[in-house]
Design an enzyme around this catalytic site. Structure first.
Site, PDB file in Angstrom:
ATOM      1  N   GLU A  99      -1.891  -7.133  17.633  1.00 27.79           N
ATOM      2  CA  GLU A  99      -1.685  -8.328  16.238  1.00 27.79           C
ATOM      3  C   GLU A  99      -0.921  -8.879  14.946  1.00 27.79           C
ATOM      4  O   GLU A  99      -0.206  -8.544  15.526  1.00 27.79           O
ATOM      5  CB  GLU A  99      -2.333  -6.918  15.394  1.00 27.79           C
ATOM      6  N   CYS A 112       2.940 -10.043   9.719  1.00 23.81           N
ATOM      7  CA  CYS A 112       3.474  -8.950  10.477  1.00 23.81           C
ATOM      8  C   CYS A 112       3.342  -9.729  11.592  1.00 23.81           C
ATOM      9  O   CYS A 112       1.686  -9.426  12.042  1.00 23.81           O
ATOM     10  CB  CYS A 112       2.529  -7.976   9.548  1.00 23.81           C
ATOM     11  N   CYS A 119       2.272   1.630  21.444  1.00 23.57           N
ATOM     12  CA  CYS A 119       2.964   2.094  20.450  1.00 23.57           C
ATOM     13  C   CYS A 119       3.357   3.980  20.785  1.00 23.57           C
ATOM     14  O   CYS A 119       2.692   4.285  21.791  1.00 23.57           O
ATOM     15  CB  CYS A 119       3.465   2.501  19.164  1.00 23.57           C
ATOM     16  N   CYS A 123       2.878   7.930  15.800  1.00 20.45           N
ATOM     17  CA  CYS A 123       2.385   8.834  14.000  1.00 20.45           C
ATOM     18  C   CYS A 123       1.093   8.537  14.133  1.00 20.45           C
ATOM     19  O   CYS A 123       0.428   8.276  14.429  1.00 20.45           O
ATOM     20  CB  CYS A 123       2.670   7.420  13.322  1.00 20.45           C
ATOM     21  N   CYS A 126      -1.615   6.048  12.628  1.00 21.52           N
ATOM     22  CA  CYS A 126      -1.301   5.048  12.633  1.00 21.52           C
ATOM     23  C   CYS A 126      -2.391   4.610  13.353  1.00 21.52           C
ATOM     24  O   CYS A 126      -2.004   5.336  14.759  1.00 21.52           O
ATOM     25  CB  CYS A 126       0.278   4.567  12.951  1.00 21.52           C
ATOM     26  N   GLY A 169       3.856  -1.626  17.426  1.00 23.08           N
ATOM     27  CA  GLY A 169       5.039  -0.390  18.363  1.00 23.08           C
ATOM     28  C   GLY A 169       5.995  -0.782  17.441  1.00 23.08           C
ATOM     29  O   GLY A 169       5.844  -0.458  16.225  1.00 23.08           O
ATOM     30  N   GLU A 170       7.250  -0.361  18.102  1.00 20.45           N
ATOM     31  CA  GLU A 170       8.457   0.108  17.546  1.00 20.45           C
ATOM     32  C   GLU A 170       9.242  -0.997  18.097  1.00 20.45           C
ATOM     33  O   GLU A 170       9.936  -0.398  19.175  1.00 20.45           O
ATOM     34  CB  GLU A 170       8.529   1.794  17.593  1.00 20.45           C
ATOM     35  N   SER A 201      10.698  -2.929  10.399  1.00 22.87           N
ATOM     36  CA  SER A 201      10.324  -1.348  10.180  1.00 22.87           C
ATOM     37  C   SER A 201      10.354  -0.641  11.215  1.00 22.87           C
ATOM     38  O   SER A 201       9.797  -0.795  12.552  1.00 22.87           O
ATOM     39  CB  SER A 201       8.960  -1.425   9.520  1.00 22.87           C
ATOM     40  N   SER A 224      10.662   4.366   8.024  1.00 19.52           N
ATOM     41  CA  SER A 224       9.686   5.297   7.965  1.00 19.52           C
ATOM     42  C   SER A 224       9.882   6.765   7.664  1.00 19.52           C
ATOM     43  O   SER A 224      10.011   6.785   8.746  1.00 19.52           O
ATOM     44  CB  SER A 224       8.352   4.815   8.760  1.00 19.52           C
ATOM     45  N   LEU A 225       9.915   7.098   6.629  1.00 20.10           N
ATOM     46  CA  LEU A 225      10.136   8.582   6.783  1.00 20.10           C
ATOM     47  C   LEU A 225       8.724   9.007   6.536  1.00 20.10           C
ATOM     48  O   LEU A 225       8.428   9.808   7.438  1.00 20.10           O
ATOM     49  CB  LEU A 225      10.759   8.978   5.342  1.00 20.10           C
ATOM     50  N   HIS A 226       7.620   9.688   5.250  1.00 19.12           N
ATOM     51  CA  HIS A 226       6.837   9.474   5.354  1.00 19.12           C
ATOM     52  C   HIS A 226       6.356  11.431   4.619  1.00 19.12           C
ATOM     53  O   HIS A 226       5.635  12.272   4.346  1.00 19.12           O
ATOM     54  CB  HIS A 226       5.577   9.635   6.785  1.00 19.12           C
ATOM     55  N   ASN A 300      -3.764   3.966   4.599  1.00 16.58           N
ATOM     56  CA  ASN A 300      -4.466   2.977   4.780  1.00 16.58           C
ATOM     57  C   ASN A 300      -5.526   3.654   5.468  1.00 16.58           C
ATOM     58  O   ASN A 300      -4.910   4.307   7.112  1.00 16.58           O
ATOM     59  CB  ASN A 300      -3.895   1.783   5.697  1.00 16.58           C
ATOM     60  N   CYS A 343      -1.620  -1.539  11.132  1.00 19.37           N
ATOM     61  CA  CYS A 343      -1.403  -1.550  12.585  1.00 19.37           C
ATOM     62  C   CYS A 343      -2.753  -1.011  13.385  1.00 19.37           C
ATOM     63  O   CYS A 343      -2.387   0.858  12.998  1.00 19.37           O
ATOM     64  CB  CYS A 343       0.319  -0.495  12.391  1.00 19.37           C
TER      65      CYS A 343
END
Length: 362
Positions: A99, A112, A119, A123, A126, A169-170, A201, A224-226, A300, A343
């Site tokens: 994407e 983006c 990935c 997460c 995601c 992806g990371e 990111s 990215s903490l969250h 999201n 994503c």
């Protein structure tokens, strides 16, 4: 006797300018020819060898025989109702799809980019993480997304300003491929994007953060903490089990102190989960005294994760608590909600994953 397999053709978009020069030097061509070819690829953005009219015919012939110009093709695309967001599902040479999201804001355009097919970070909120990992993208496959978008923007005399490596992806799991693509993006003879307009990111790949610091790579870093406690973060981000919060924050402090750069911390606000005053205070304590900025992002929702985004009152209360610790924060403007622009969501809607999920972090 088995015949010798043919030498694979080199995708020119995989090569930073120095590597392209090494390739051409091996054929007997100087840096002058390298730079002519580079400008044709990235300033003129030629799409075929036939368009290489400014190069020596013998060099063009050598390129035809030994290289390829490989760009992704459009597999599927959707447009937001407000016309500002265009989400592309692009097909790669081996059939994998990734994407790319084009977002238009007043006076600027942002893309983006994806850096992997699938990935490995897993997460839970995601859509890409729910697919599992398939493979890394090459530098040319990352750059191909940019060229695809710039071609779209040229139709309306617009130009690309911002690049965010926040798609599928990371990025730091694919460190070499991602950073070689960045080298191509910032090259002043080519696309010439400003390093301060490129944001990478990461979910918190500690070795990659430290390597970024040591190499002084030209990107803005977002983490990215969250979750601000080991328990809360581990429930949302399985990678936290490999790189605990204390280890991650030590790497972030190392990066900030060595590079003298602010880190942006991303926080997907999930109603009743990590939007509580307790979590806001924990985050404030975690980042207090650091050169930090918090990007607050209402969740999201995805098909595989049933939680809801935080409401406006909870968002404001969360920000107020952060402000009491001297931490600036911004509610990131969400784009393309009506087209599932998060994503991995378009890929999940259009096709089934090609492989069984492999969420193990490696």
């Amino acid at each position: 006797m088995q015949p010798t397999p043919p030498t694979p053709l080199v995708n020119l978009y995989d090569l930073p300018r120095a590597a392209l020069g090494e390739l051409l030097a091996g054929w007997g061509y100087s840096a002058y020819h390298r730079d002519l070819l580079w400008e044709a690829l990235y300033r003129q953005q030629v799409e075929s060898f036939d368009a290489l009219t400014g190069l020596r015919p013998d060099l063009v012939q050598a390129l035809r025989e030994r290289t390829r110009l490989e760009r992704p093709t459009t597999h599927h695309e959707v447009f937001s109702s407000d016309g500002f967001t265009r989400k592309l599902l692009l097909r790669l040479r081996d059939g994998q799809t990734v994407e790319t999201v084009l977002m238009r804001f007043k006076g600027r355009a942002t893309v983006c980019l994806s850096t992997q097919a699938g990935c490995a970070m897993g997460c839970v909120f995601c859509a890409t993480g729910q697919m599992g990992f398939v493979r890394h993208l090459t530098p040319g496959e990352i750059i191909g997304q940019v060229l695809h978008v710039t071609r779209i923007l040229r139709e309306t005399n617009e130009s690309l300003r911002n690049v965010v490596l926040m798609g599928m992806g990371e990025p730091l799991h694919n460190y070499e491929g991602t950073l070689e693509a960045v080298d191509i993006l910032v090259d002043q003879l080519g696309l010439a994007l400003g390093p301060r307009f490129i944001t990478l990111s990461t979910v918190g790949v500690v070795p990659g953060i430290r390597r970024l610091a040591d190499e002084d790579r030209p990107v803005q870093l977002a983490v990215s903490l969250h979750g601000a406690t080991e328990e809360e973060r581990g429930a949302l981000v399985p990678a936290a089990r490999k790189w605990p919060l204390a280890e991650l924050m030590e790497a972030c402090r190392y990066y900030s102190e060595k590079r003298k750069r602010r880190i942006f911390y991303e926080w997907a606000l999930i109603a009743g989960k990590n939007d509580t005053p307790e979590q806001a205070h924990a985050l404030g304590q975690l980042l207090k005294g650091m050169d930090a900025h918090v990007n607050v992002i209402p969740l999201n929702p995805t098909v595989g994760y049933a939680q809801r985004p935080s409401g406006p009152d909870a968002v404001r209360a969360f920000q107020d608590i952060l402000a009491s610790y001297g931490l600036p924060s911004t509610v990131r403007q969400r784009r393309g909600i009506d087209i599932d622009a998060g994503c991995g969501q378009l890929k999940a809607a259009v096709e089934r994953p090609r492989r069984s999920p492999q969420p193990t972090v490696s």
